[in-house]
Design a protein around this motif. Structure first.
Motif, PDB file in Angstrom:
ATOM      1  N   LEU A 202       1.552  17.149   0.788  1.00 34.65           N
ATOM      2  CA  LEU A 202       1.694  16.392  -0.453  1.00 34.65           C
ATOM      3  C   LEU A 202       0.331  16.303  -1.127  1.00 34.65           C
ATOM      4  CD1 LEU A 202       4.011  13.426   0.635  1.00 34.65           C
ATOM      5  CD2 LEU A 202       4.643  15.494  -0.611  1.00 34.65           C
ATOM      6  N   ASP A 203       0.325  16.608  -2.414  1.00 38.44           N
ATOM      7  CA  ASP A 203      -0.926  16.597  -3.168  1.00 38.44           C
ATOM      8  C   ASP A 203      -0.729  15.800  -4.459  1.00 38.44           C
ATOM      9  OD1 ASP A 203      -3.518  17.114  -3.703  1.00 38.44           O
ATOM     10  OD2 ASP A 203      -3.262  19.244  -4.152  1.00 38.44           O
ATOM     11  N   SER A 204      -1.851  15.407  -5.079  1.00 40.32           N
ATOM     12  CA  SER A 204      -1.820  14.625  -6.326  1.00 40.32           C
ATOM     13  C   SER A 204      -0.918  13.406  -6.181  1.00 40.32           C
ATOM     14  CB  SER A 204      -1.346  15.509  -7.494  1.00 40.32           C
ATOM     15  OG  SER A 204      -2.164  16.646  -7.623  1.00 40.32           O
ATOM     16  N   LEU A 205      -1.025  12.756  -5.064  1.00 33.39           N
ATOM     17  CA  LEU A 205      -0.139  11.636  -4.752  1.00 33.39           C
ATOM     18  C   LEU A 205      -0.679  10.346  -5.337  1.00 33.39           C
ATOM     19  CD1 LEU A 205       1.642  11.028  -1.394  1.00 33.39           C
ATOM     20  CD2 LEU A 205       0.527   9.128  -2.527  1.00 33.39           C
ATOM     21  N   GLN A 206       0.170   9.644  -6.061  1.00 31.22           N
ATOM     22  CA  GLN A 206      -0.120   8.308  -6.583  1.00 31.22           C
ATOM     23  C   GLN A 206       0.943   7.361  -6.030  1.00 31.22           C
ATOM     24  OE1 GLN A 206      -3.319   9.558  -8.243  1.00 31.22           O
ATOM     25  NE2 GLN A 206      -2.733   7.628  -9.191  1.00 31.22           N
ATOM     26  N   CYS A 207       0.516   6.243  -5.484  1.00 27.05           N
ATOM     27  CA  CYS A 207       1.474   5.350  -4.820  1.00 27.05           C
ATOM     28  C   CYS A 207       1.059   3.897  -5.003  1.00 27.05           C
ATOM     29  CB  CYS A 207       1.553   5.704  -3.336  1.00 27.05           C
ATOM     30  SG  CYS A 207       2.577   4.587  -2.360  1.00 27.05           S
ATOM     31  N   THR A 208       2.029   3.056  -5.352  1.00 26.63           N
ATOM     32  CA  THR A 208       1.822   1.604  -5.432  1.00 26.63           C
ATOM     33  C   THR A 208       3.055   0.932  -4.850  1.00 26.63           C
ATOM     34  OG1 THR A 208       0.520   1.837  -7.458  1.00 26.63           O
ATOM     35  CG2 THR A 208       1.317  -0.362  -6.916  1.00 26.63           C
ATOM     36  N   LEU A 209       2.852   0.062  -3.890  1.00 28.98           N
ATOM     37  CA  LEU A 209       3.979  -0.617  -3.263  1.00 28.98           C
ATOM     38  C   LEU A 209       3.549  -1.978  -2.723  1.00 28.98           C
ATOM     39  CD1 LEU A 209       3.533  -0.309   0.092  1.00 28.98           C
ATOM     40  CD2 LEU A 209       4.180   2.044  -0.437  1.00 28.98           C
ATOM     41  N   GLY A 210       4.538  -2.763  -2.343  1.00 23.54           N
ATOM     42  CA  GLY A 210       4.321  -4.038  -1.675  1.00 23.54           C
ATOM     43  C   GLY A 210       5.140  -4.083  -0.406  1.00 23.54           C
ATOM     44  N   ALA A 211       4.714  -4.903   0.559  1.00 24.27           N
ATOM     45  CA  ALA A 211       5.422  -4.924   1.851  1.00 24.27           C
ATOM     46  C   ALA A 211       5.311  -6.300   2.504  1.00 24.27           C
ATOM     47  CB  ALA A 211       4.855  -3.860   2.783  1.00 24.27           C
ATOM     48  N   THR A 212       6.339  -6.621   3.290  1.00 25.42           N
ATOM     49  CA  THR A 212       6.349  -7.805   4.137  1.00 25.42           C
ATOM     50  C   THR A 212       6.684  -7.352   5.549  1.00 25.42           C
ATOM     51  OG1 THR A 212       7.084  -9.201   2.299  1.00 25.42           O
ATOM     52  CG2 THR A 212       7.329 -10.092   4.523  1.00 25.42           C
ATOM     53  N   ILE A 213       5.874  -7.772   6.520  1.00 25.37           N
ATOM     54  CA  ILE A 213       5.992  -7.262   7.887  1.00 25.37           C
ATOM     55  C   ILE A 213       5.973  -8.426   8.869  1.00 25.37           C
ATOM     56  CG2 ILE A 213       4.964  -5.722   9.609  1.00 25.37           C
ATOM     57  CD1 ILE A 213       3.473  -4.396   7.216  1.00 25.37           C
ATOM     58  N   ASN A 214       6.813  -8.332   9.886  1.00 26.87           N
ATOM     59  CA  ASN A 214       6.739  -9.227  11.035  1.00 26.87           C
ATOM     60  C   ASN A 214       6.813  -8.373  12.295  1.00 26.87           C
ATOM     61  OD1 ASN A 214       7.849 -11.037  13.313  1.00 26.87           O
ATOM     62  ND2 ASN A 214       7.302 -12.517  11.730  1.00 26.87           N
ATOM     63  N   LEU A 215       5.702  -8.268  13.012  1.00 26.47           N
ATOM     64  CA  LEU A 215       5.627  -7.379  14.165  1.00 26.47           C
ATOM     65  C   LEU A 215       6.473  -7.877  15.325  1.00 26.47           C
ATOM     66  CD1 LEU A 215       1.796  -6.601  14.106  1.00 26.47           C
ATOM     67  CD2 LEU A 215       3.674  -5.214  13.196  1.00 26.47           C
ATOM     68  N   ALA A 216       6.543  -9.195  15.524  1.00 29.98           N
ATOM     69  CA  ALA A 216       7.307  -9.731  16.647  1.00 29.98           C
ATOM     70  C   ALA A 216       8.794  -9.437  16.504  1.00 29.98           C
ATOM     71  CB  ALA A 216       7.062 -11.238  16.775  1.00 29.98           C
ATOM     72  N   ARG A 217       9.301  -9.575  15.283  1.00 31.55           N
ATOM     73  CA  ARG A 217      10.724  -9.305  15.044  1.00 31.55           C
ATOM     74  C   ARG A 217      10.973  -7.860  14.638  1.00 31.55           C
ATOM     75  NH1 ARG A 217      10.091 -14.521  12.672  1.00 31.55           N
ATOM     76  NH2 ARG A 217       9.867 -13.634  10.588  1.00 31.55           N
ATOM     77  N   GLN A 218       9.888  -7.082  14.494  1.00 34.91           N
ATOM     78  CA  GLN A 218       9.978  -5.671  14.119  1.00 34.91           C
ATOM     79  C   GLN A 218      10.789  -5.501  12.833  1.00 34.91           C
ATOM     80  OE1 GLN A 218      10.854  -2.947  17.362  1.00 34.91           O
ATOM     81  NE2 GLN A 218      10.150  -4.419  18.872  1.00 34.91           N
ATOM     82  N   GLN A 219      10.392  -6.275  11.823  1.00 35.60           N
ATOM     83  CA  GLN A 219      11.059  -6.229  10.537  1.00 35.60           C
ATOM     84  C   GLN A 219      10.063  -5.822   9.457  1.00 35.60           C
ATOM     85  OE1 GLN A 219      12.562 -10.227  10.169  1.00 35.60           O
ATOM     86  NE2 GLN A 219      14.429  -9.772  11.301  1.00 35.60           N
ATOM     87  N   VAL A 220      10.515  -4.944   8.576  1.00 33.51           N
ATOM     88  CA  VAL A 220       9.681  -4.466   7.481  1.00 33.51           C
ATOM     89  C   VAL A 220      10.522  -4.417   6.211  1.00 33.51           C
ATOM     90  CG1 VAL A 220       8.255  -2.587   6.596  1.00 33.51           C
ATOM     91  CG2 VAL A 220       8.283  -3.052   9.046  1.00 33.51           C
ATOM     92  N   ALA A 221       9.948  -4.915   5.124  1.00 33.43           N
ATOM     93  CA  ALA A 221      10.584  -4.791   3.805  1.00 33.43           C
ATOM     94  C   ALA A 221       9.555  -4.191   2.854  1.00 33.43           C
ATOM     95  CB  ALA A 221      11.058  -6.145   3.301  1.00 33.43           C
ATOM     96  N   VAL A 222       9.956  -3.132   2.141  1.00 32.14           N
ATOM     97  CA  VAL A 222       9.032  -2.408   1.269  1.00 32.14           C
ATOM     98  C   VAL A 222       9.619  -2.326  -0.131  1.00 32.14           C
ATOM     99  CG1 VAL A 222       7.842  -0.232   0.848  1.00 32.14           C
ATOM    100  CG2 VAL A 222       8.156  -1.040   3.191  1.00 32.14           C
ATOM    101  N   SER A 223       8.775  -2.589  -1.115  1.00 33.65           N
ATOM    102  CA  SER A 223       9.157  -2.433  -2.514  1.00 33.65           C
ATOM    103  C   SER A 223       8.250  -1.370  -3.131  1.00 33.65           C
ATOM    104  CB  SER A 223       9.008  -3.757  -3.269  1.00 33.65           C
ATOM    105  OG  SER A 223       9.250  -3.591  -4.644  1.00 33.65           O
ATOM    106  N   ILE A 224       8.837  -0.244  -3.563  1.00 36.93           N
ATOM    107  CA  ILE A 224       8.075   0.867  -4.132  1.00 36.93           C
ATOM    108  C   ILE A 224       8.026   0.704  -5.648  1.00 36.93           C
ATOM    109  CG2 ILE A 224       7.886   3.371  -4.342  1.00 36.93           C
ATOM    110  CD1 ILE A 224       9.609   3.590  -1.812  1.00 36.93           C
TER     111      ILE A 224
END
Length: 263
Positions: A202-224
């Motif tokens: 992958l080249d010329s990659l532009q990325c903006t996102l937000g995330a919420t993480i809880n390692l103990a519960r192994q939960q991830v939420a991502v907003s691209i």
């Protein structure tokens, strides 16, 4: 003392004045104590603000950060310079992350801004992470069939240790002018021009996102919020991608996703 039919008690009058005098002294002492504490905090704040901007503090911070990271990572992290503000965040120049002789990440700069107040509520809030011109290499070794990213963090030595149960919020993560290489040496590409996820450039990659993480519960939420890139081997291009995803130990859920391509 008696004067005519009037009677005076001077000791009693003095006893009434004593509490009032004591209260005035106490109030004055409390007032000056508050002024003294505020002045001390003001002076300490100015002194700390000056100290954290000195080259000596930056050098000590860089040494401490390197030691802490080295204790947690199997990989090696290095950088050429650091600018650090205790109350706001830090910026690293010429960042390099290597593991087992492979370069996993090379970036021109890495900037991290955070908030301190949520720590009181066991909540880590990262206001922004900005990576400029990163080169990311995800490689799989033919020798032991492991990916280099598997050897970034040291394995846990205490099976009974409690998981880190704090919520982690990254409000904005951005990469500009990025490139990502994924190569699986166990399963060679064999000259194919199709898009293969384990053989990607992958080249010329532009990325903006937000995330919420809880390692103990192994939960991830991502907003691209923004994603665009070009895959060089196949010519596949993503002009724009937006969406929201969540994942846990049971499933990966795509709440909504929109992808725009040239065709």
């Amino acid at each position: 003392m008696h004067i005519g039919k009037y009677e005076f008690h001077r000791p009693a009058a003095r006893s009434l004045l004593a509490p009032a005098t004591f209260l005035r002294l106490l109030l004055r002492w409390v007032m000056w104590s508050i002024i003294g504490v505020c002045s001390l905090l003001f002076i300490l704040g100015i002194t700390l603000g000056i100290v954290v901007q000195t080259e000596w503090f930056h050098r000590k911070t860089a040494d401490y950060l390197t030691a802490v990271v080295s204790n947690q990572l199997e990989a090696r992290l290095s950088f050429s310079a650091i600018r650090f503000n205790l109350f706001k965040g830090m910026e690293l120049d010429s960042v390099l992350l290597t593991t087992r002789g492979d370069t996993v990440l090379r970036a021109r700069s890495l900037h991290v801004a955070y908030e301190l107040e949520p720590l009181l509520l066991q909540h880590i809030v990262v206001r922004s992470i900005a990576v400029e011109a990163p080169e990311i290499r995800v490689l799989r070794s033919r020798t032991d069939s492991t990916w280099n990213v598997e050897h970034i963090v040291k394995p846990s030595t205490s099976p009974d240790s409690k998981p880190f149960d704090w919520d982690i919020s990254v409000r904005r993560f951005s990469m500009a002018s990025a490139s990502i290489v994924v190569c699986d040496s166990v399963h060679p590409r064999n000259g194919s021009t199709k898009f293969i996820p384990v053989h990607t450039l992958l080249d010329s990659l532009q990325c903006t996102l937000g995330a919420t993480i809880n390692l103990a519960r192994q939960q991830v939420a991502v907003s691209i919020d923004e994603f665009r890139a070009v895959e060089r081997a196949s010519g596949f291009r993503i002009n724009s991608m937006h969406g929201s995803l969540s994942a846990d130990t049971t499933a990966i859920r795509v709440l909504h996703l929109r992808i725009e391509t040239p065709q």
